[in-house]
Write a protein that holds these residues in place. Structure first.
Motif, PDB file in Angstrom:
ATOM      1  N   HIS A 104     -24.283  49.151   7.790  1.00 43.12           N
ATOM      2  CA  HIS A 104     -25.346  49.804   7.199  1.00 43.12           C
ATOM      3  C   HIS A 104     -26.516  49.240   8.192  1.00 43.12           C
ATOM      4  O   HIS A 104     -26.893  48.035   8.217  1.00 43.12           O
ATOM      5  N   VAL A 105     -27.064  50.153   9.195  1.00 48.37           N
ATOM      6  CA  VAL A 105     -28.063  50.010   9.916  1.00 48.37           C
ATOM      7  C   VAL A 105     -29.324  49.946   9.108  1.00 48.37           C
ATOM      8  O   VAL A 105     -29.791  50.907   8.840  1.00 48.37           O
ATOM      9  N   ASN A 106     -30.038  48.556   9.119  1.00 46.86           N
ATOM     10  CA  ASN A 106     -31.134  48.494   8.025  1.00 46.86           C
ATOM     11  C   ASN A 106     -31.927  47.608   8.334  1.00 46.86           C
ATOM     12  O   ASN A 106     -31.692  46.418   8.304  1.00 46.86           O
ATOM     13  N   GLY A 107     -33.043  47.989   8.908  1.00 47.05           N
ATOM     14  CA  GLY A 107     -34.011  46.883   9.486  1.00 47.05           C
ATOM     15  C   GLY A 107     -33.487  46.093  10.649  1.00 47.05           C
ATOM     16  O   GLY A 107     -33.051  46.422  11.714  1.00 47.05           O
ATOM     17  N   GLN A 108     -33.488  44.702  10.245  1.00 40.60           N
ATOM     18  CA  GLN A 108     -32.638  43.788  11.008  1.00 40.60           C
ATOM     19  C   GLN A 108     -31.228  43.692  10.761  1.00 40.60           C
ATOM     20  O   GLN A 108     -30.741  42.844  11.665  1.00 40.60           O
ATOM     21  N   GLY A 109     -30.828  44.638   9.913  1.00 46.18           N
ATOM     22  CA  GLY A 109     -29.234  44.222   9.727  1.00 46.18           C
ATOM     23  C   GLY A 109     -28.363  45.313  10.574  1.00 46.18           C
ATOM     24  O   GLY A 109     -29.228  46.589  10.798  1.00 46.18           O
ATOM     25  N   GLY A 110     -27.301  45.339  10.743  1.00 44.40           N
ATOM     26  CA  GLY A 110     -26.297  46.136  11.403  1.00 44.40           C
ATOM     27  C   GLY A 110     -25.038  45.487  11.713  1.00 44.40           C
ATOM     28  O   GLY A 110     -24.997  44.496  11.239  1.00 44.40           O
ATOM     29  N   LEU A 111     -24.779  45.724  12.949  1.00 47.79           N
ATOM     30  CA  LEU A 111     -23.502  45.179  13.481  1.00 47.79           C
ATOM     31  C   LEU A 111     -23.943  43.977  14.446  1.00 47.79           C
ATOM     32  O   LEU A 111     -24.863  43.984  15.342  1.00 47.79           O
ATOM     33  N   MET A 112     -23.558  42.698  14.044  1.00 45.69           N
ATOM     34  CA  MET A 112     -24.285  41.335  14.788  1.00 45.69           C
ATOM     35  C   MET A 112     -23.443  40.816  15.353  1.00 45.69           C
ATOM     36  O   MET A 112     -23.007  41.223  16.565  1.00 45.69           O
ATOM     37  N   ASP A 113     -22.969  39.678  15.045  1.00 43.65           N
ATOM     38  CA  ASP A 113     -22.324  38.619  16.115  1.00 43.65           C
ATOM     39  C   ASP A 113     -20.676  38.769  16.246  1.00 43.65           C
ATOM     40  O   ASP A 113     -20.330  39.388  15.285  1.00 43.65           O
ATOM     41  N   LEU A 114     -20.287  38.200  17.203  1.00 42.01           N
ATOM     42  CA  LEU A 114     -19.057  38.400  17.723  1.00 42.01           C
ATOM     43  C   LEU A 114     -18.673  36.857  18.205  1.00 42.01           C
ATOM     44  O   LEU A 114     -19.212  36.215  18.659  1.00 42.01           O
ATOM     45  N   GLU A 115     -17.216  36.499  17.561  1.00 40.91           N
ATOM     46  CA  GLU A 115     -16.979  35.329  18.174  1.00 40.91           C
ATOM     47  C   GLU A 115     -15.346  35.496  18.328  1.00 40.91           C
ATOM     48  O   GLU A 115     -14.460  36.140  17.443  1.00 40.91           O
ATOM     49  N   ARG A 116     -14.729  34.563  19.002  1.00 40.97           N
ATOM     50  CA  ARG A 116     -13.075  34.537  19.118  1.00 40.97           C
ATOM     51  C   ARG A 116     -12.734  33.470  18.598  1.00 40.97           C
ATOM     52  O   ARG A 116     -13.326  32.258  18.510  1.00 40.97           O
ATOM     53  N   HIS A 117     -11.643  33.541  17.881  1.00 40.17           N
ATOM     54  CA  HIS A 117     -10.821  32.583  17.279  1.00 40.17           C
ATOM     55  C   HIS A 117     -10.456  31.382  18.589  1.00 40.17           C
ATOM     56  O   HIS A 117     -10.256  31.755  19.679  1.00 40.17           O
ATOM     57  N   LEU A 174     -12.850  38.823  26.760  1.00 46.47           N
ATOM     58  CA  LEU A 174     -11.311  38.896  26.524  1.00 46.47           C
ATOM     59  C   LEU A 174     -10.633  38.109  27.591  1.00 46.47           C
ATOM     60  O   LEU A 174     -10.969  38.111  28.808  1.00 46.47           O
ATOM     61  N   ASP A 175      -9.258  38.083  27.237  1.00 45.82           N
ATOM     62  CA  ASP A 175      -8.491  36.992  28.347  1.00 45.82           C
ATOM     63  C   ASP A 175      -8.416  37.868  29.643  1.00 45.82           C
ATOM     64  O   ASP A 175      -7.884  37.323  30.815  1.00 45.82           O
ATOM     65  N   ASN A 176      -8.448  39.370  29.787  1.00 43.79           N
ATOM     66  CA  ASN A 176      -8.385  39.892  31.036  1.00 43.79           C
ATOM     67  C   ASN A 176      -9.764  39.904  31.839  1.00 43.79           C
ATOM     68  O   ASN A 176      -9.829  40.543  32.895  1.00 43.79           O
ATOM     69  N   GLY A 177     -10.824  39.393  31.066  1.00 45.18           N
ATOM     70  CA  GLY A 177     -12.148  39.379  31.855  1.00 45.18           C
ATOM     71  C   GLY A 177     -12.959  40.364  31.328  1.00 45.18           C
ATOM     72  O   GLY A 177     -14.214  40.387  31.645  1.00 45.18           O
ATOM     73  N   ASP A 178     -12.476  41.197  30.519  1.00 50.36           N
ATOM     74  CA  ASP A 178     -13.567  42.512  30.094  1.00 50.36           C
ATOM     75  C   ASP A 178     -14.478  41.709  28.939  1.00 50.36           C
ATOM     76  O   ASP A 178     -14.050  40.872  28.320  1.00 50.36           O
ATOM     77  N   MET A 179     -15.782  42.147  29.015  1.00 48.40           N
ATOM     78  CA  MET A 179     -16.654  41.605  28.148  1.00 48.40           C
ATOM     79  C   MET A 179     -16.695  42.669  26.784  1.00 48.40           C
ATOM     80  O   MET A 179     -16.577  43.896  26.983  1.00 48.40           O
ATOM     81  N   LEU A 180     -16.798  42.106  25.716  1.00 45.95           N
ATOM     82  CA  LEU A 180     -16.797  43.022  24.460  1.00 45.95           C
ATOM     83  C   LEU A 180     -18.277  42.483  23.808  1.00 45.95           C
ATOM     84  O   LEU A 180     -18.767  41.526  23.734  1.00 45.95           O
ATOM     85  N   VAL A 181     -18.963  43.779  23.556  1.00 47.48           N
ATOM     86  CA  VAL A 181     -20.401  43.606  23.244  1.00 47.48           C
ATOM     87  C   VAL A 181     -20.808  44.470  21.945  1.00 47.48           C
ATOM     88  O   VAL A 181     -20.143  45.410  21.881  1.00 47.48           O
ATOM     89  N   SER A 182     -21.261  43.794  20.818  1.00 52.88           N
ATOM     90  CA  SER A 182     -21.682  44.580  19.812  1.00 52.88           C
ATOM     91  C   SER A 182     -23.003  44.929  19.813  1.00 52.88           C
ATOM     92  O   SER A 182     -23.766  44.233  20.362  1.00 52.88           O
ATOM     93  N   SER A 183     -23.594  45.654  19.362  1.00 52.81           N
ATOM     94  CA  SER A 183     -24.884  46.467  19.132  1.00 52.81           C
ATOM     95  C   SER A 183     -25.137  46.604  17.613  1.00 52.81           C
ATOM     96  O   SER A 183     -24.375  47.128  17.039  1.00 52.81           O
ATOM     97  N   ARG A 184     -26.572  46.330  17.438  1.00 52.29           N
ATOM     98  CA  ARG A 184     -27.150  46.496  15.891  1.00 52.29           C
ATOM     99  C   ARG A 184     -26.822  47.857  15.557  1.00 52.29           C
ATOM    100  O   ARG A 184     -26.634  48.011  14.399  1.00 52.29           O
ATOM    101  N   ASN A 185     -26.781  48.823  16.403  1.00 55.48           N
ATOM    102  CA  ASN A 185     -26.733  50.096  15.953  1.00 55.48           C
ATOM    103  C   ASN A 185     -25.364  50.509  15.354  1.00 55.48           C
ATOM    104  O   ASN A 185     -24.917  51.706  14.968  1.00 55.48           O
ATOM    105  N   GLY A 186     -24.290  49.443  15.317  1.00 57.24           N
ATOM    106  CA  GLY A 186     -22.983  49.659  14.656  1.00 57.24           C
ATOM    107  C   GLY A 186     -21.895  49.917  15.586  1.00 57.24           C
ATOM    108  O   GLY A 186     -20.967  50.257  15.277  1.00 57.24           O
TER     109      GLY A 186
END
Length: 368
Positions: free
Chosen positions: A76-89, A43-55
């Protein structure tokens, strides 16, 4: 943009580095306790935002304090699926839009499929949530959701969806989701020049097809081209340069074999299909990739670094134009690498599934 300066929790010994790099770098663990990190942005203030596959999604400040983000979509946390990538505009500082990929149960059929959402972060809550794309139909398979997100220099949004374990139906059919790279505008609209936009029966958002499970995506800093890497079966992991309307051959063409050792592909190359920029045999199970542009690593600038889940390595790929001319292992036993990012402070950050988030620091540099 303020650079993030997380406290160093662990200073690694150099036994995990390839011999040629032992005198040049040290590894610093900056986030230790985090479960299955998948995507990270700053984020612009230097904080890190992290997603985890567990949702879960976490905000991590300069003191290393972690705060759970509220308002995350139902995952839906299912096998290889869950909360995945993050990107900024690309203009995040002006509009505040974040983009995320996740496994969603919404839509037809049992199970789930990959979805792309944009949202804004207000305090520690996601707001203004908008689903831009939801693949259909859902499937109970836990395999090959993809899914990486990247913007090109013109502001178009690219994302990957794996073949969902259905290689015989999805990757070669432009009318079925899965095994594709997609392109949308930042608003979620289909660009008029998408290669399948006017083809009857095709999904207009599809940009290229014939992919297996792309889990790395990055824009080349000079050409602006989108590069991806994707998992092969037993052998045949690939790095591909994405071209509009191109067919990358899966599963007709492959450098790999079935996990049983039996053959399935008709060939490795064929006219009318794109060949990979590089392939690995045996497989390294690639995950995450980044082109280095930081002055902190002058000897790596313009080249590509890829993570390996299987061998717990970082792999250096020497890039010349649109080719990879050589590869070597940079770091060994670094953990099961899930994603790589160059932070706003210029350091390379490595998110692993078992050793937290690591920063790579040149030995000759004084780190505050």
């Amino acid at each position: 943009m303020k650079a993030i300066l997380l406290p160093v929790l662990i200073l690694w010994s150099l036994q995990g580095l390839a011999a040629s790099d032992q005198a040049d770098y040290r590894l610093e663990t900056v986030v230790k306790d985090i479960d299955l990190p998948w995507g990270m942005v700053w984020l612009d203030n230097g904080d890190m935002l992290v997603s985890s596959r567990n949702g879960e999604m976490r905000r991590i400040n300069a003191e290393g304090e972690q705060t759970l983000i509220e308002g995350v979509p139902k995952v839906h946390v299912n096998g290889q699926g869950g909360l995945m990538d993050l990107e900024r505009h690309p203009q995040y500082d002006l509009n505040g839009w974040l983009y995320l990929s996740y496994a969603s149960r919404e839509g037809e059929g049992d199970g789930s499929h990959t979805a792309i959402m944009r949202a804004r972060l207000e305090g520690n809550r996601l707001t203004d949530k908008q689903v831009l794309y939801k693949a259909v139909p859902n499937t109970t398979s836990g395999r090959h959701y993809g899914s990486r997100i990247e913007f090109d220099r013109e502001g178009y949004l690219y994302f990957s969806i794996g073949d969902r374990g259905d290689r015989d139906r999805n990757p070669q059919n432009p009318g079925r989701d899965g095994g594709k790279i997609y392109r949308l505008t930042d608003l979620g609209w289909v660009p008029s020049d998408n290669p399948f936009a006017d083809q009857d029966g095709a999904i207009p958002a599809v940009y290229s097809l014939g992919h297996r499970n792309p889990q790395g995506m990055a824009m080349h800093p000079l050409s602006g081209d989108i590069w991806v890497h994707e998992h092969g079966p037993r052998g045949g992991d690939e790095v591909n340069l994405i071209k509009a309307g191109a067919n990358y051959g899966w599963p007709i063409l492959s450098y790999g074999v079935n996990y049983s050792g039996s053959q399935f592909a008709e060939a490795q190359e064929r006219d009318g299909y794109e060949s990979p920029v590089h392939y690995w045999d045996p497989s390294i199970a690639p995950s995450g990739m980044v082109f280095i542009t930081s002055e902190r690593y002058p000897e790596w600038r313009g080249d590509l670094i890829v993570g390996s889940l299987k061998f717990r390595q970082l792999v250096f790929c020497e890039v010349a134009g649109d080719r990879i001319t050589a590869t070597r292992v940079l770091f060994e036993d670094i953990g099961r690498v899930r994603t790589l990012r160059q932070g706003p402070d210029g350091y390379l950050y490595v998110a692993t599934e078992d050793k937290g988030i690591i920063r790579i620091v040149p030995q000759k540099e004084n780190v505050p």
